[in-house]
Motif scaffolding. Structure first.
Motif, PDB file in Angstrom:
ATOM      1  N   GLY A 137      29.889  10.519   9.332  1.00  0.00           N
ATOM      2  CA  GLY A 137      30.551  10.222   8.061  1.00  0.00           C
ATOM      3  C   GLY A 137      30.921   8.761   7.902  1.00  0.00           C
ATOM      4  N   GLY A 138      30.239   7.879   8.645  1.00  0.00           N
ATOM      5  CA  GLY A 138      30.472   6.449   8.482  1.00  0.00           C
ATOM      6  C   GLY A 138      31.505   5.872   9.452  1.00  0.00           C
ATOM      7  N   LEU A 139      32.067   6.719  10.313  1.00  0.00           N
ATOM      8  CA  LEU A 139      33.013   6.222  11.328  1.00  0.00           C
ATOM      9  C   LEU A 139      32.241   5.341  12.327  1.00  0.00           C
ATOM     10  CD1 LEU A 139      36.041   6.827  12.357  1.00  0.00           C
ATOM     11  CD2 LEU A 139      34.914   8.272  14.043  1.00  0.00           C
ATOM     12  N   SER A 140      32.877   4.235  12.758  1.00  0.00           N
ATOM     13  CA  SER A 140      32.200   3.367  13.725  1.00  0.00           C
ATOM     14  C   SER A 140      31.867   4.137  14.997  1.00  0.00           C
ATOM     15  CB  SER A 140      33.104   2.210  14.122  1.00  0.00           C
ATOM     16  OG  SER A 140      33.191   1.301  13.089  1.00  0.00           O
ATOM     17  N   PHE A 141      30.690   3.833  15.553  1.00  0.00           N
ATOM     18  CA  PHE A 141      30.277   4.453  16.816  1.00  0.00           C
ATOM     19  C   PHE A 141      31.369   4.326  17.879  1.00  0.00           C
ATOM     20  CE2 PHE A 141      26.034   3.589  15.028  1.00  0.00           C
ATOM     21  CZ  PHE A 141      25.411   4.795  15.288  1.00  0.00           C
ATOM     22  N   CYS A 142      32.016   3.134  17.901  1.00  0.00           N
ATOM     23  CA  CYS A 142      32.900   2.820  19.033  1.00  0.00           C
ATOM     24  C   CYS A 142      34.129   3.707  19.132  1.00  0.00           C
ATOM     25  CB  CYS A 142      33.286   1.347  19.006  1.00  0.00           C
ATOM     26  SG  CYS A 142      34.151   0.867  17.525  1.00  0.00           S
ATOM     27  N   PHE A 143      34.423   4.494  18.090  1.00  0.00           N
ATOM     28  CA  PHE A 143      35.585   5.375  18.156  1.00  0.00           C
ATOM     29  C   PHE A 143      35.261   6.729  18.800  1.00  0.00           C
ATOM     30  CE2 PHE A 143      36.872   2.417  14.815  1.00  0.00           C
ATOM     31  CZ  PHE A 143      38.141   2.085  15.290  1.00  0.00           C
ATOM     32  N   ASP A 144      34.004   6.945  19.091  1.00  0.00           N
ATOM     33  CA  ASP A 144      33.585   8.242  19.608  1.00  0.00           C
ATOM     34  C   ASP A 144      32.899   8.025  20.956  1.00  0.00           C
ATOM     35  OD1 ASP A 144      32.447  10.716  20.038  1.00  0.00           O
ATOM     36  OD2 ASP A 144      31.917  11.042  17.934  1.00  0.00           O
ATOM     37  N   LEU A 145      33.668   8.162  22.033  1.00  0.00           N
ATOM     38  CA  LEU A 145      33.150   7.774  23.354  1.00  0.00           C
ATOM     39  C   LEU A 145      31.910   8.561  23.794  1.00  0.00           C
ATOM     40  CD1 LEU A 145      36.497   7.015  25.229  1.00  0.00           C
ATOM     41  CD2 LEU A 145      34.905   5.406  24.176  1.00  0.00           C
ATOM     42  N   PRO A 146      31.840   9.888  23.583  1.00  0.00           N
ATOM     43  CA  PRO A 146      30.602  10.584  23.959  1.00  0.00           C
ATOM     44  C   PRO A 146      29.388  10.045  23.189  1.00  0.00           C
ATOM     45  CG  PRO A 146      32.379  12.166  23.605  1.00  0.00           C
ATOM     46  CD  PRO A 146      32.892  10.837  23.154  1.00  0.00           C
ATOM     47  N   VAL A 147      29.596   9.674  21.924  1.00  0.00           N
ATOM     48  CA  VAL A 147      28.485   9.118  21.136  1.00  0.00           C
ATOM     49  C   VAL A 147      28.115   7.727  21.664  1.00  0.00           C
ATOM     50  CG1 VAL A 147      27.810   8.289  18.841  1.00  0.00           C
ATOM     51  CG2 VAL A 147      28.923  10.491  19.072  1.00  0.00           C
ATOM     52  N   VAL A 148      29.120   6.931  22.019  1.00  0.00           N
ATOM     53  CA  VAL A 148      28.865   5.595  22.583  1.00  0.00           C
ATOM     54  C   VAL A 148      27.983   5.737  23.826  1.00  0.00           C
ATOM     55  CG1 VAL A 148      29.954   3.674  23.835  1.00  0.00           C
ATOM     56  CG2 VAL A 148      30.944   4.469  21.698  1.00  0.00           C
ATOM     57  N   GLU A 149      28.359   6.693  24.684  1.00  0.00           N
ATOM     58  CA  GLU A 149      27.615   6.891  25.932  1.00  0.00           C
ATOM     59  C   GLU A 149      26.153   7.260  25.648  1.00  0.00           C
ATOM     60  OE1 GLU A 149      29.537   9.531  28.644  1.00  0.00           O
ATOM     61  OE2 GLU A 149      28.114   9.015  30.235  1.00  0.00           O
ATOM     62  N   LYS A 150      25.991   8.187  24.697  1.00  0.00           N
ATOM     63  CA  LYS A 150      24.640   8.639  24.353  1.00  0.00           C
ATOM     64  C   LYS A 150      23.833   7.488  23.746  1.00  0.00           C
ATOM     65  CE  LYS A 150      22.362  12.312  21.798  1.00  0.00           C
ATOM     66  NZ  LYS A 150      22.518  13.264  20.718  1.00  0.00           N
ATOM     67  N   VAL A 155      19.442   3.673  24.182  1.00  0.00           N
ATOM     68  CA  VAL A 155      18.919   2.317  23.945  1.00  0.00           C
ATOM     69  C   VAL A 155      18.460   1.719  25.275  1.00  0.00           C
ATOM     70  CG1 VAL A 155      19.612  -0.038  23.284  1.00  0.00           C
ATOM     71  CG2 VAL A 155      20.181   1.889  21.799  1.00  0.00           C
ATOM     72  N   ARG A 156      19.251   1.988  26.317  1.00  0.00           N
ATOM     73  CA  ARG A 156      18.912   1.513  27.676  1.00  0.00           C
ATOM     74  C   ARG A 156      17.521   2.017  28.099  1.00  0.00           C
ATOM     75  NH1 ARG A 156      20.124  -2.548  30.687  1.00  0.00           N
ATOM     76  NH2 ARG A 156      18.084  -2.729  29.758  1.00  0.00           N
ATOM     77  N   ASP A 157      17.230   3.265  27.752  1.00  0.00           N
ATOM     78  CA  ASP A 157      15.918   3.851  28.107  1.00  0.00           C
ATOM     79  C   ASP A 157      14.767   3.105  27.443  1.00  0.00           C
ATOM     80  OD1 ASP A 157      17.138   5.772  29.568  1.00  0.00           O
ATOM     81  OD2 ASP A 157      16.954   7.355  28.052  1.00  0.00           O
ATOM     82  N   GLU A 158      15.036   2.511  26.277  1.00  0.00           N
ATOM     83  CA  GLU A 158      13.951   1.870  25.506  1.00  0.00           C
ATOM     84  C   GLU A 158      13.821   0.385  25.789  1.00  0.00           C
ATOM     85  OE1 GLU A 158      11.903   3.531  23.768  1.00  0.00           O
ATOM     86  OE2 GLU A 158      13.038   5.418  23.870  1.00  0.00           O
TER      87      GLU A 158
END
Ligand code: FMN
Length: 301
Positions: A137-150, A155-158
């Motif tokens: 819903g437009g919330l910054s990635f950085c507020f959601d730690l499981p999403v940050v990790e994923k 990105v690391r894999d690529e």
């Protein structure tokens, strides 16, 4: 000449002065003022897969010791970066180029990383995790730690080159955010991004920016950046690019002393487009005059 070479893990810079994303264009706009080949690294404006026209004006406002912006990640898309912007930087052999990606979904960031992996002129990738995650819903990635990790691990894999993750200081716990980022594969942390802020137009009695919130940058946020760098540097042994309100050699020294390994210049590029080069000369002079090395710029207890 003092030894200014700086190692940020695998990313080696000729000196620790960097320019911050969104404040130095694609480098070539500044060649009338600056010898790009003398700068440690430039960070390119955030790129997305498709071109973005950005936010409806007004997009900037001045504050007593800084500025606010609501640019909205305007850019011409990743193919334009590859076809036009990166080739223009080909001749600068000493300059390191950091590409900054700000996709609006994990998939978009993965795609950008996969494409930039093939670009030889990109020396490192900076992942801007402050931008909105459309799926949330437009919330910054950085507020959601499981999403940050994923996000970071995908990105690391690529991307096999040096991976920088750009942190925001407006999260509840920047140390936790750093920890998750490192675990997921960040090799370098850059901090901080702009701080969410607001302005009011008293004539219309409306919020000044159409989106309400804008990002505050400049000297006003420098003490916040210093604390964020201190907090992260005292918990982890990871190279840090310090960003936020740097406007003088004294500020560069403060950032290095408190724990940054390199220092990135943002808003001040608009006031003085030569500032990066000037700060390199002033850092050299300071180290020579005081018979100090970069490694000796550490916080004393
Ligand atoms: C006009 C403007 C545009 C910016 N655009 C971006 C961007 O596209 N991507 C990004 O990661 N940061 C962006 N930033 C944030 C800067 O890179 C930097 O983190 C922030 O401004 C703090 O540094 P400063 O106080 O030295 O400006 C932008 C900042 C400004 C002022």
């Amino acid at each position: 000449m003092a030894e200014l070479k700086t190692k940020l893990g695998r990313l080696e810079l000729q000196n620790p002065i960097v320019t911050a994303s969104g404040t130095f264009g694609y480098g070539t706009e500044f060649t009338d003022f600056v010898d790009l080949d003398r700068i440690g690294a430039i960070t390119l404006k955030s790129v997305t897969m498709e071109a973005k026209i950005g936010n409806i004006p007004p997009r900037i406002a001045e504050t007593p010791s800084g500025m606010m912006n609501s640019i909205g990640l305007e850019n011409n898309g990743i193919q334009d970066l590859i076809k036009r912007r990166l080739p223009a930087l080909e001749g600068y052999k000493n300059l390191k180029v950091i590409a900054n990606i700000a996709g609006h979904s994990i998939e978009e960031n993965i795609e950008c990383a996969r494409i930039l992996e093939k670009e030889k002129r990109v020396d490192a990738l900076e992942l801007n995790i402050s931008c909105p995650n459309v799926a949330a819903g437009g919330l910054s990635f950085c507020f959601d730690l499981p999403v940050v990790e994923k996000l970071i691990s995908k990105v690391r894999d690529e991307y096999s080159g040096p991976l920088i993750v750009k942190l925001s200081a407006s999260v509840p716990d920047i140390v936790k955010l750093a920890e998750v980022s490192i675990k997921a594969g960040a090799e370098i942390l850059s901090l901080i991004n702009t701080i969410p802020a607001m302005e009011v137009d008293i004539t219309s009695r409306k919020l000044f920016f159409k989106r309400g919130v804008a990002g505050l940058s400049g000297p006003a946020i420098r003490p916040i950046a210093l604390k964020a760098i201190y907090d992260v540097a005292s918990h982890f042994k990871i190279p840090i690019i310090g960003i936020g309100g740097v406007s003088s050699i004294e500020d560069v020294l403060k950032f290095l002393i408190i724990g940054a390994d390199a220092v990135s210049i943002g808003m001040m590029n608009f006031i003085n487009p030569k500032i990066a080069e000037t700060l390199i000369d002033e850092l050299d002079e300071y180290l020579n005059t005081n018979k100090l090395t970069l490694a000796e710029l550490t916080l004393q207890s």
